[in-house]
Design an enzyme around this catalytic site. Sequence first.
Site, PDB file in Angstrom:
ATOM      1  CD  GLU A  96      -3.018  -1.089   2.040  1.00 45.63           C
ATOM      2  OE1 GLU A  96      -3.980  -1.820   1.827  1.00 45.63           O
ATOM      3  OE2 GLU A  96      -3.009  -0.223   2.931  1.00 45.63           O
ATOM      4  CB  CYS A 125       2.702   7.413   3.106  1.00 44.28           C
ATOM      5  SG  CYS A 125       3.029   6.285   4.450  1.00 44.28           S
ATOM      6  CB  CYS A 132       5.504  -4.693   9.957  1.00 41.82           C
ATOM      7  SG  CYS A 132       6.818  -3.981  10.982  1.00 41.82           S
ATOM      8  CB  CYS A 136       3.779  -1.690  17.186  1.00 42.84           C
ATOM      9  SG  CYS A 136       5.514  -1.365  16.849  1.00 42.84           S
ATOM     10  CB  CYS A 139       0.811  -1.088  14.225  1.00 38.71           C
ATOM     11  SG  CYS A 139       1.166  -1.022  12.454  1.00 38.71           S
ATOM     12  CB  CYS A 355      -0.564   6.484  11.279  1.00 39.33           C
ATOM     13  SG  CYS A 355       0.128   8.012  10.769  1.00 39.33           S
TER      14      CYS A 355
HETATM   15  N1  SAH Z   1       7.615   0.905  10.977  1.00 35.27           N
HETATM   16  C1  SAH Z   1       7.941   2.278  11.046  1.00 35.27           C
HETATM   17  C2  SAH Z   1       7.251   3.119  10.015  1.00 35.27           C
HETATM   18  C3  SAH Z   1       5.830   2.801   9.699  1.00 35.27           C
HETATM   19  S1  SAH Z   1       4.665   3.119  10.961  1.00 35.27           S
HETATM   20  C4  SAH Z   1       7.657   2.813  12.429  1.00 35.27           C
HETATM   21  O1  SAH Z   1       6.981   2.149  13.201  1.00 35.27           O
HETATM   22  O2  SAH Z   1       8.136   3.898  12.731  1.00 35.27           O
HETATM   23  C5  SAH Z   1       4.447   4.873  10.851  1.00 35.27           C
HETATM   24  C6  SAH Z   1       3.888   5.517  12.124  1.00 35.27           C
HETATM   25  O3  SAH Z   1       2.540   5.121  12.332  1.00 35.27           O
HETATM   26  C7  SAH Z   1       4.660   5.138  13.373  1.00 35.27           C
HETATM   27  O4  SAH Z   1       5.071   6.277  14.070  1.00 35.27           O
HETATM   28  C8  SAH Z   1       3.645   4.365  14.181  1.00 35.27           C
HETATM   29  O5  SAH Z   1       3.889   4.521  15.545  1.00 35.27           O
HETATM   30  C9  SAH Z   1       2.345   4.969  13.724  1.00 35.27           C
HETATM   31  N2  SAH Z   1       1.185   4.121  13.954  1.00 35.27           N
HETATM   32  C10 SAH Z   1       1.120   2.777  13.872  1.00 35.27           C
HETATM   33  N3  SAH Z   1      -0.122   2.348  14.163  1.00 35.27           N
HETATM   34  C11 SAH Z   1      -0.868   3.449  14.426  1.00 35.27           C
HETATM   35  C12 SAH Z   1      -2.242   3.653  14.756  1.00 35.27           C
HETATM   36  N4  SAH Z   1      -3.100   2.637  14.888  1.00 35.27           N
HETATM   37  N5  SAH Z   1      -2.678   4.917  14.950  1.00 35.27           N
HETATM   38  C13 SAH Z   1      -1.817   5.962  14.799  1.00 35.27           C
HETATM   39  N6  SAH Z   1      -0.528   5.829  14.476  1.00 35.27           N
HETATM   40  C14 SAH Z   1      -0.044   4.569  14.290  1.00 35.27           C
HETATM   41 FE1  SF4 Z   2       5.820  -2.264  12.105  1.00 36.51          FE
HETATM   42 FE2  SF4 Z   2       3.546  -1.019  12.615  1.00 36.51          FE
HETATM   43 FE3  SF4 Z   2       5.407  -1.193  14.508  1.00 36.51          FE
HETATM   44 FE4  SF4 Z   2       5.842   0.392  12.397  1.00 36.51          FE
HETATM   45  S1  SF4 Z   2       4.241   0.657  13.951  1.00 36.51           S
HETATM   46  S2  SF4 Z   2       7.263  -1.068  13.323  1.00 36.51           S
HETATM   47  S3  SF4 Z   2       4.784  -0.783  10.793  1.00 36.51           S
HETATM   48  S4  SF4 Z   2       4.288  -2.922  13.602  1.00 36.51           S
END
Ligand code: SAH
Ligand code: SF4
Length: 363
Positions: A96, A125, A132, A136, A139, A355
């Site tokens: 995506e 983006c 991934c 987290c 996410c 995000c």
């Molecule tokens: N993997 C990398 C980049 C992709 S995620 C990272 O984690 O930094 C990009 C951003 O989206 C990150 O700062 C992450 O903390 C945020 N993010 C992930 N899930 C989210 C959610 N459900 N709501 C808001 N931000 C989120």
């Molecule tokens: Fe991976 Fe989502 Fe964590 Fe970024 S926020 S490192 S995309 S699991």
Amino acid sequence: MAKEQQHGLLGLDFQELSQLVLKHGQPEYRARQLFDAIYPQRVASLDSISTLPKEFRAALLEEGLDIGQLRIEKSFQSTDGTIRYLIATADGETVETVWMPEGDGGESGDGTEAGENDWNRATICVSSQVGCAVNCQFCLTALLGVKRNLTAGEIVGQVLAVLSDRQVDMERQRVNIVFMGMGEPFLNYPHFIKAVRLLAEGVRFPESRMTVSTSGIVPRIHEFGEEPVRPKLAISLNASNDQVRERIMPINRKWPLATLMQAAREFPLRNRERITFEYVLLDGVNDDPAHAREVVELVRGIRCKVNLIALNPGPGIAFGTPAEDRVKAFQQVLVQSGIPAFIRRPRGRDIYAACGQLKRTVG
Ligand code: SAH
Ligand code: SF4
């Protein structure tokens, strides 16, 4: 993890194209013609590169080599102008990529929405992996696990596909790139950094218009600081102490906050550059003013800014979105301590493009 493959010429750098050209007994300037056609001109197929001799094109095609542009499989347009693209790779995976006219909802947005062609600045983006592995807990991408790394060609290919679809004129319009889509760029470091070089040298994105976000892969942060050409750095902090961070970001066990903040402190910033710390606010978990005060202590002495993002909720995510006044109160603590802190406007929530929402929910 399946081995990623090089499909087509897209993803080859100038040196690799030179080798290919020489292998075919062609003069070296053909490498420049290929490079210019693939990257700045975004030509879709070898057939359209009329500067190349027919026989050379035929020889490349015979080897199974064409440019290898990625195909847009589907796109979803949000009411706020954001477009989420589902882009297919040659082996049938999809990633995506998101187009956000008028920037990324960041601090300089004036709150007005842009119409379809009514923009002069936008952010793309891009994804760095299929899925991934970092897991987290807030996410949606994490729920996919990781399938494979993307090649440099597939990373650059997302940008080219979107630029072409939006008919962007790089000379006249200002586009930023954020490596904030699916995946952890620093767990796909060689392909990511090669893509950066191709975008800078080939597609002519100034490095200052690119930002990479990492969940905190500390050895790669050090390595990244040494790169001659590199985007700006954003770190997903998301918690103010190890206890909370471990709970929502298991990677914190490997690289706890002390190590992470040390890497941030040592990071060689350029003139006027700042590190961005991203902080996803989860209702009742990390959004207390006391947490904000801990953040102030953590970032003390680092030239930085903090981007606050209220959780974008989604199916399978066990956290809630804090109320707006809670987000504002958190911001106030930071601002009053002299730390620039911005509340990020969510983009494309209605199409799951915001995000953390890049999961194949519709596709
Ligand atoms: N993997 C990398 C980049 C992709 S995620 C990272 O984690 O930094 C990009 C951003 O989206 C990150 O700062 C992450 O903390 C945020 N993010 C992930 N899930 C989210 C959610 N459900 N709501 C808001 N931000 C989120
Ligand atoms: Fe991976 Fe989502 Fe964590 Fe970024 S926020 S490192 S995309 S699991």
